[in-house]
Write an enzyme that holds these catalytic residues in place. Sequence first.
Site, short mmCIF file in Angstrom:
data_model
loop_
_atom_site.label_atom_id
_atom_site.label_comp_id
_atom_site.label_asym_id
_atom_site.label_seq_id
_atom_site.Cartn_x
_atom_site.Cartn_y
_atom_site.Cartn_z
N MET A 87 12.41 8.79 -24.42
CA MET A 87 13.08 9.91 -23.77
C MET A 87 14.47 9.51 -23.30
SD MET A 87 12.68 13.10 -23.27
CE MET A 87 10.95 13.58 -23.20
N LYS B 241 -5.72 -7.74 10.67
CA LYS B 241 -6.81 -8.68 10.36
C LYS B 241 -7.71 -8.92 11.57
CE LYS B 241 -7.74 -13.13 8.15
NZ LYS B 241 -7.16 -14.33 7.50
N GLU C 83 -2.03 -4.90 -8.50
CA GLU C 83 -2.35 -3.79 -7.61
C GLU C 83 -1.90 -2.44 -8.17
OE1 GLU C 83 -2.06 -7.32 -4.70
OE2 GLU C 83 -0.92 -6.61 -6.43
N PHE D 223 3.97 -14.15 8.17
CA PHE D 223 3.73 -14.35 6.74
C PHE D 223 3.01 -13.13 6.14
CE2 PHE D 223 0.85 -15.99 3.34
CZ PHE D 223 1.84 -16.30 2.42
N GLN D 224 3.57 -12.59 5.09
CA GLN D 224 3.05 -11.43 4.36
C GLN D 224 2.92 -10.19 5.25
OE1 GLN D 224 -0.48 -12.55 2.06
NE2 GLN D 224 0.84 -13.18 0.37
#
Length: 576
Positions: free
Chosen positions: A487, A178, A66, A128-129
């Site tokens: 750096m 959902k 992602e 869940f999630q």
Amino acid sequence: MRASAEPKPKQEAEPIVKTGADLLVEALISQKVETIFGYPGGAVLPIYDALYRAKGSFDHVLPRHEQGGIHAAEGYARVSRKPGVVIGTSGPGATNLITGIADAMMDSLPLVVFTGQVAKSVIGTDAFQESDVMGITTPITKHNYQVQDLEDLPRIVNEAFHIASTGRPGPVVVDIPKDISSTVYEKDVQSEFHLPGYQPTIKPNPLQVNKLREALVIAKKPVVLTGAGILHAGGSDALMKFVENYDLPVTSTLLGLGAFPGHHHRFLGMAGMHGTYAANMALYECDLLINIGARFDDRLTGNLKHFAPNARIAHIDIDPAEIGKNVTTEIPIVSDAKKAIEKLNDLEPATLDHQEWVDKLESNKQNYPLWHNDSEDVILPQYLLRKVHEFTDGEAVVTTDVGQHQMWAAQYYTFNRPDRWVTSGGLGTMGFGFPAAIGAQIAEKDSTVVAIVGDGGFQMTMQEMSLLQERGLPVKVIIVNNQALGMVRQWQEKFYDERYSESIIDTQPNFVKMAEAYDLNGYKFESVQEIDEKLADVLNDDKPAVIDCRVVQQENVYPMIAPGKGSHEMIGVMKP
């Protein structure tokens, strides 16, 4: 004679069942969205089912992570000036997008990010999630929504695109439970919106514009500072007219590069921590500083006590919160940058009495140019970037991660037109450059796109090489490989008595074989001769490539303003 068969009764077509996800797809089509960067998961399955039914309506880009997807959307947004559209699922899908959202917020990039969410009935139960997307993203978005009613969805989508792309651009998150995306609807749903509390000021106050012109007329040492706001506004042509009307010297922030041509005789170079001597001294010694579309961030100003200490400050910015935030401003102009410059251009120009000033700045340019060591054998990174510029005629879209390679690219790849420079400025995100190049290439199909990355940052998102092979994107990845977190190593050398704690990367993958594993061309260059003889052919090929350039590890970026120092206290100005 046989009797004719009775005609069969006409069978009525099955009614088309539409869901909230279909509403979303229809809203995206109405916004003329062409490309979506997304990764499916449980909470967004209804959305992906609707996308399946709408096949052909969008080009869906499936990243391998992602974070790669949202950085690609940023690159797409930066060069196209259209909102980048992202879809991620709930929980880890949404949290993997957080870095890109914060990056876009800092650099004013328009994104519309759709995150899946668990059903409304279980929000707050640690389902869940489940993750609190609203709580997480509130500080790092221009605005965010959680859809509570299916009938609100089209309106919210349209508001999200409007907010993301108007005023000061930025990311907007739309969190969709959902059960909202899977609910069937049967009646027409309104999509019109009215945002009385969001009315960005686009046109400048004429009195303030006149005040700026009056300040210009009496100034002896004026200088223009260009920021990314000019690029977002499409104001480069208006800027050129303004600068030439008054014969003004110009410098730029990191993100403003390309707003004014780098080859123009009045351009002093980039200002800030690794800016040129001419640019930084112009800011230090000027008596009128005209900031157009820049934030006055700490990497530009250095120690604020020493920043433009003798100057009147004029600041043009579409975001009123930025004016006076860091630097006291005498002439504030809240406006779209292009419209403000056009108003200035409408006024009668004046001949300024500042020849001594421009002569001094030209002398600084000639006497204190950027420099680097010379070598006929090992590859110096500055030489590499000069050659990339030469071999692409300065016309490539260049993306970078953050670090030494980023600064060398900014210094040595001269940008002569807008929307060729894509880098992570405010957040400084490692892993940004390569996926951003993918998004830029999708937006600019006919342009040469070059990702300048470090060996550290590239390893954070290099799985997106799958997209180069899968989609035939001719992105050229140049790894400025010093086998270090460059750096970090430079700061440890200068400010931590050479204690190189975890900044030297002793073991690396074989980048050529990694490229070949993805069916890409891989190259390894270890000498100046290889750069001179082979790099041009690789860059001008129509195939994607990964180029591992082994550069000197101990090379540093100069000039440099050390932490806590003023813009006049640069080190490394002169070649030792």
